[in-house]
Design a protein around this motif. Structure first.
Motif, PDB file in Angstrom:
ATOM      1  N   ASN A 112      -4.016   3.810 -12.908  1.00 11.05           N
ATOM      2  CA  ASN A 112      -2.731   3.668 -12.217  1.00 11.05           C
ATOM      3  C   ASN A 112      -2.573   2.343 -11.474  1.00 11.05           C
ATOM      4  O   ASN A 112      -1.605   2.166 -10.732  1.00 11.05           O
ATOM      5  N   LYS A 113      -3.522   1.415 -11.700  1.00  9.34           N
ATOM      6  CA  LYS A 113      -3.450   0.079 -11.078  1.00  9.34           C
ATOM      7  C   LYS A 113      -3.066   0.172  -9.599  1.00  9.34           C
ATOM      8  O   LYS A 113      -2.017  -0.337  -9.174  1.00  9.34           O
ATOM      9  N   ILE A 114      -3.910   0.824  -8.817  1.00  7.68           N
ATOM     10  CA  ILE A 114      -3.583   1.054  -7.407  1.00  7.68           C
ATOM     11  C   ILE A 114      -3.422  -0.271  -6.646  1.00  7.68           C
ATOM     12  O   ILE A 114      -4.137  -1.233  -6.888  1.00  7.68           O
ATOM     13  N   ASP A 115      -2.445  -0.304  -5.748  1.00 10.98           N
ATOM     14  CA  ASP A 115      -2.162  -1.513  -4.973  1.00 10.98           C
ATOM     15  C   ASP A 115      -3.102  -1.639  -3.777  1.00 10.98           C
ATOM     16  O   ASP A 115      -3.500  -2.726  -3.395  1.00 10.98           O
ATOM     17  N   PHE A 116      -3.407  -0.482  -3.171  1.00  9.49           N
ATOM     18  CA  PHE A 116      -4.251  -0.485  -1.972  1.00  9.49           C
ATOM     19  C   PHE A 116      -5.363   0.552  -2.089  1.00  9.49           C
ATOM     20  O   PHE A 116      -5.142   1.645  -2.592  1.00  9.49           O
ATOM     21  N   LEU A 117      -6.534   0.173  -1.572  1.00  9.67           N
ATOM     22  CA  LEU A 117      -7.606   1.148  -1.393  1.00  9.67           C
ATOM     23  C   LEU A 117      -7.795   1.295   0.109  1.00  9.67           C
ATOM     24  O   LEU A 117      -8.035   0.310   0.807  1.00  9.67           O
ATOM     25  N   SER A 118      -7.627   2.519   0.603  1.00  6.75           N
ATOM     26  CA  SER A 118      -7.892   2.766   2.015  1.00  6.75           C
ATOM     27  C   SER A 118      -9.348   3.208   2.099  1.00  6.75           C
ATOM     28  O   SER A 118      -9.719   4.251   1.577  1.00  6.75           O
ATOM     29  N   LEU A 119     -10.177   2.360   2.713  1.00  7.22           N
ATOM     30  CA  LEU A 119     -11.621   2.590   2.735  1.00  7.22           C
ATOM     31  C   LEU A 119     -11.987   3.394   3.985  1.00  7.22           C
ATOM     32  O   LEU A 119     -12.132   2.844   5.077  1.00  7.22           O
ATOM     33  N   SER A 120     -12.108   4.717   3.782  1.00  6.92           N
ATOM     34  CA  SER A 120     -12.354   5.606   4.920  1.00  6.92           C
ATOM     35  C   SER A 120     -13.715   5.321   5.566  1.00  6.92           C
ATOM     36  O   SER A 120     -14.657   4.917   4.882  1.00  6.92           O
ATOM     37  N   TYR A 121     -13.767   5.576   6.863  1.00  2.21           N
ATOM     38  CA  TYR A 121     -15.023   5.424   7.634  1.00  2.21           C
ATOM     39  C   TYR A 121     -15.680   4.056   7.450  1.00  2.21           C
ATOM     40  O   TYR A 121     -16.879   3.951   7.267  1.00  2.21           O
ATOM     41  N   THR A 122     -14.867   2.992   7.467  1.00  2.96           N
ATOM     42  CA  THR A 122     -15.456   1.648   7.414  1.00  2.96           C
ATOM     43  C   THR A 122     -16.173   1.410   8.742  1.00  2.96           C
ATOM     44  O   THR A 122     -15.580   1.570   9.802  1.00  2.96           O
ATOM     45  N   ARG A 123     -17.459   1.032   8.650  1.00  3.96           N
ATOM     46  CA  ARG A 123     -18.224   0.852   9.892  1.00  3.96           C
ATOM     47  C   ARG A 123     -18.774  -0.555  10.044  1.00  3.96           C
ATOM     48  O   ARG A 123     -19.096  -1.006  11.128  1.00  3.96           O
ATOM     49  N   HIS A 124     -18.878  -1.275   8.900  1.00  2.69           N
ATOM     50  CA  HIS A 124     -19.425  -2.636   8.927  1.00  2.69           C
ATOM     51  C   HIS A 124     -18.667  -3.490   7.924  1.00  2.69           C
ATOM     52  O   HIS A 124     -18.101  -2.967   6.964  1.00  2.69           O
ATOM     53  N   ALA A 125     -18.708  -4.808   8.112  1.00  2.00           N
ATOM     54  CA  ALA A 125     -18.071  -5.723   7.161  1.00  2.00           C
ATOM     55  C   ALA A 125     -18.701  -5.562   5.772  1.00  2.00           C
ATOM     56  O   ALA A 125     -18.028  -5.704   4.749  1.00  2.00           O
ATOM     57  N   GLU A 126     -19.973  -5.223   5.741  1.00  2.00           N
ATOM     58  CA  GLU A 126     -20.682  -5.051   4.474  1.00  2.00           C
ATOM     59  C   GLU A 126     -20.040  -3.943   3.628  1.00  2.00           C
ATOM     60  O   GLU A 126     -20.019  -4.027   2.394  1.00  2.00           O
TER      61      GLU A 126
END
Length: 527
Positions: free
Chosen positions: A219-233
């Motif tokens: 579906n060629k997603i426009d955005f990924l919402s990255l849950s529980y991001t805790r570090h830049a890595e």
């Protein structure tokens, strides 16, 4: 930290409070992200959501399978065609979320002052005495007196759908807890949140990777919402993963900040991510309540200065079951706008709420009122000061375009862009008028076939405050003779007139590239 609140322009004319809000093509400059689910997946309701102002549709993979979400997305496409309203797609990952697995789906009743055991043994049936969880390291992280929240969506402790537990003792891998409030847990999955504890789970789980590489790619997603991001890595790893998935190398990553760990590393995360989602539901549990507003103001200010979209969640929870928000919620939405939020994300309100369309419409009206008193002058000065001197070429063009538009009271700024960057920079200065970003497709090749880029860039501006995209005809290249630019300008002006933002004798500021240089010009319309 700079004081990041923006004072209202004084004095606010009292008469403006009594004037009815005028409906327009652009209901508000602030964008609305709606989560689609059981109560919002018919063509009729999704069309209503789009007309009411939803410009990004969020698909939450914490529940429901790929087929279910695909059906909803097909319905969204139908609604987009019939309403002619653009809408971007956001996939929300599950992330490092601890969950209680209730295989039977029967509701579980818990009584205050009773005891319940949290166990990693998923072979056990969930009951009033035992709650099996998807994580076997909980016992290692917990000690007597720690607090744990379990429930669906809402953790206020005042309603009866979530429960607040206190750890009484740790027995091997099991955690024995005292129940602090009576509640009934309904459904097959509940979120479990342990305050200020590092949970040793990956940010992109295998389940997430599978959803992204199949449903996301298809579906060629426009955005990924990255849950529980805790570090830049976490963001770097997600970016690396997307870069191997063809078109998804263009997908923007929005880091979802949900706990103190994410806030601690906020500055580094902001550098890596394309945007930020402040998940206030979970932050509200992890932080003392009196600190929430401060982090909100500080985080939004940092996003604004970096020119990256900031999205706020959990604003009108009570509209899940009611037609009107509470006074506190209405004020909260307005303050989100004044604090600098680009978009408001609605979760349970549209996913399973009784009034999805009305919620979007209400939030849009509140945003529009707050935008009228947003102190643009002060904000502009702060941004220019933050950027410092010497400014980059693009930055100076963008700030000049906004300054010119305000001085001549232009009704709209039209920006020709192919990567979307120029338009986003203009929007960073928060002009008081809409920015029409005319995305000019670029021809590119991968040695096998030729294709036009532009659709991603156009849809990705649907989450930026004040930015309204239109995709130009690919036969008009971005940097070209003035003749082709004139014809696209005419299309853009016609679009503005049709939508009611441009009227005869209005002034319009145009920002475009001619040859190697960028030009800002002011046009006065004859008719």
């Amino acid at each position: 930290m700079h004081s990041s609140h923006l004072l209202l322009e004084e004095p606010i004319r009292m008469v403006s409070i009594l004037e009815p809000s005028k409906a327009s093509f652009f209901p508000a400059m602030t964008k609305i992200v709606g989560t689609l689910g059981p109560k919002s997946r018919t063509v009729e309701i999704i069309s209503g959501c789009l007309k009411a102002g939803m410009s990004v549709a969020r698909f939450d993979f914490s529940w429901g399978d790929a087929e279910y979400h695909q059906e909803t997305l097909e319905t969204l496409k139908t609604a987009i065609k019939s309403t002619k309203k653009l809408c971007a797609v956001m996939l929300d990952s599950v992330g490092a979320e601890m969950q209680v697995v209730n295989k039977s789906g029967k509701s579980i009743s818990l009584q205050a002052d009773g005891k319940v055991v949290l166990t990693p043994d998923q072979g056990q049936e969930a009951s009033s005495e035992v709650l099996p969880i998807n994580f076997d390291g909980l016992a290692k992280s917990m000690k007597k007196g720690d607090t744990i929240f379990v429930g669906q969506y809402l953790f206020t402790g005042s309603e009866t759908t979530s429960v607040w537990l206190e750890v009484a003792e740790v027995k091997g891998q099991d955690v024995v807890c005292v129940i602090k409030n009576s509640a009934t847990l309904a459904g097959s999955l509940f979120t479990l949140h342990a305050s200020q504890i590092h949970i040793d789970l990956p940010t992109l789980t295998d389940k997430d990777k599978e959803a992204i590489s199949t449903w996301g790619v298809k579906n060629k997603i426009d955005f990924l919402s990255l849950s529980y991001t805790r570090h830049a890595e976490d963001v770097r790893q997600a970016r690396e993963f997307l870069s191997r998935l063809g078109d998804l190398s263009q997908t923007q990553i929005f880091a979802k900040i949900e706990n103190v760990e994410g806030l601690t590393h906020f500055d580094e995360i902001l550098q890596e991510a394309d945007g930020i989602i402040l998940s206030r539901g979970n932050l509200g549990i992890d932080l003392p309540p009196e600190k929430v507003f401060l982090f909100q103001k500080s985080a939004l200010y940092k996003c604004n200065m970096a020119g990256k979209p900031a999205v706020l969640t959990r604003v009108v929870d009570s509209m899940t079951d009611n037609l009107r928000p509470t006074r506190a919620e209405a004020t909260d939405v307005a303050n989100a706008v004044l604090d600098g939020s680009d978009a408001i994300l609605l979760g349970a309100e549209t996913l399973r709420g009784l009034y999805p369309v009305e919620t979007i419409s209400t939030v849009g009206k509140i945003c529009a009122e707050a935008e009228k008193v947003f102190n643009q002058d002060l904000y502009f000065k702060k941004t220019v000061k933050f950027v410092g001197e010497p400014m980059t070429h693009l930055e100076s063009i963008a700030s000049s375009a906004v300054r010119a538009a305000i001085k001549v009271k232009a009704s709209v700024i039209i920006c020709f862009t192919s990567s979307g960057r120029a338009a986003r920079l203009i929007a960073k200065y928060r002009p008081t008028m809409p920015v029409l970003s005319v995305v000019i497709p670029r021809l590119k090749t991968n040695q096998l076939k030729w294709s036009f880029s532009g659709a991603f860039e156009a849809r990705q501006s649907l989450i930026v405050r004040g930015l309204f995209p239109m995709l130009a005809d690919p036969r008009h290249p971005a940097e070209s003779t003035s003749a082709t630019n004139e014809s696209i300008l005419k299309v853009a002006l016609d679009h503005g007139k049709a939508s009611g933002v441009i009227k005869s004798h209005d002034r319009v500021v145009v920002c475009q590239k001619v040859g190697d240089s960028s030009v800002v010009k002011i046009i006065e319309l004859e008719d």
